[in-house]
Write a protein that holds these residues in place. Structure first.
Motif, PDB file in Angstrom:
ATOM      1  N   LYS A   1       2.885 -29.980  37.439  1.00  0.00           N
ATOM      2  CA  LYS A   1       3.436 -30.963  36.507  1.00  0.00           C
ATOM      3  C   LYS A   1       4.835 -30.554  36.044  1.00  0.00           C
ATOM      4  CE  LYS A   1      -0.799 -33.053  34.883  1.00  0.00           C
ATOM      5  NZ  LYS A   1      -0.501 -34.416  35.265  1.00  0.00           N
TER       6      LYS A   1
ATOM      7  N   ASP B   1       7.136 -33.258  34.299  1.00  0.00           N
ATOM      8  CA  ASP B   1       6.169 -33.793  33.347  1.00  0.00           C
ATOM      9  C   ASP B   1       5.823 -32.640  32.403  1.00  0.00           C
ATOM     10  OD1 ASP B   1       4.088 -34.858  31.898  1.00  0.00           O
ATOM     11  OD2 ASP B   1       2.747 -35.131  33.600  1.00  0.00           O
TER      12      ASP B   1
ATOM     13  N   SER C   1       5.180 -32.473  29.131  1.00  0.00           N
ATOM     14  CA  SER C   1       4.037 -32.640  28.218  1.00  0.00           C
ATOM     15  C   SER C   1       2.731 -32.371  28.950  1.00  0.00           C
ATOM     16  CB  SER C   1       4.009 -34.046  27.638  1.00  0.00           C
ATOM     17  OG  SER C   1       5.142 -34.271  26.837  1.00  0.00           O
ATOM     18  N   GLY C   2       2.632 -32.887  30.171  1.00  0.00           N
ATOM     19  CA  GLY C   2       1.443 -32.638  30.980  1.00  0.00           C
ATOM     20  C   GLY C   2       1.312 -31.173  31.344  1.00  0.00           C
TER      21      GLY C   2
ATOM     22  N   ASP D   1      -0.017 -29.265  28.373  1.00  0.00           N
ATOM     23  CA  ASP D   1      -1.446 -29.536  28.210  1.00  0.00           C
ATOM     24  C   ASP D   1      -2.276 -28.716  29.200  1.00  0.00           C
ATOM     25  OD1 ASP D   1      -3.782 -30.920  27.219  1.00  0.00           O
ATOM     26  OD2 ASP D   1      -3.704 -32.132  29.045  1.00  0.00           O
ATOM     27  N   MET D   2      -1.860 -28.698  30.462  1.00  0.00           N
ATOM     28  CA  MET D   2      -2.603 -27.948  31.480  1.00  0.00           C
ATOM     29  C   MET D   2      -2.564 -26.444  31.203  1.00  0.00           C
ATOM     30  SD  MET D   2      -4.002 -30.030  33.607  1.00  0.00           S
ATOM     31  CE  MET D   2      -4.203 -31.290  32.364  1.00  0.00           C
TER      32      MET D   2
END
Length: 83
Positions: free
Chosen positions: A44, A49, A51-52, A55-56
């Motif tokens: 990501k 990405d 933000s993704g 999160d991951m």
């Protein structure tokens, strides 16, 4: 490999820690999930990405807080991505 419960050294193929009785299959599953989320986070980040990616990487740390080093994450940055 070290037991995540008592930190004693155990052989990779063992199912149960001989020192504390911890189920090492659970540990291997946690490490596997952590690595999966870590790699998804890197994928990501590569496509910007962020933000993704965050999160991951947070999910990865929930399963194994020692899997991700700051130095390793910084190694994936390039000058082109920082501009």
């Amino acid at each position: 490999m070290n037991c995540m419960n008592c930190k004693s050294v155990v052989d990779v193929g063992m199912e149960i820690c001989p020192n504390c009785g911890f189920n090492l299959r659970v540990q291997r599953k946690c490490f596997s999930l952590s690595n999966m989320y870590y790699n998804l986070g890197l994928d990501k980040a590569e496509i910007r990405d962020l933000s993704g990616a965050i999160d991951m990487l947070r999910r990865s740390l929930k399963f194994n807080k020692y899997t991700v080093s700051y130095t390793h994450l910084r190694a994936h940055e390039t000058k082109a991505n920082l501009v």
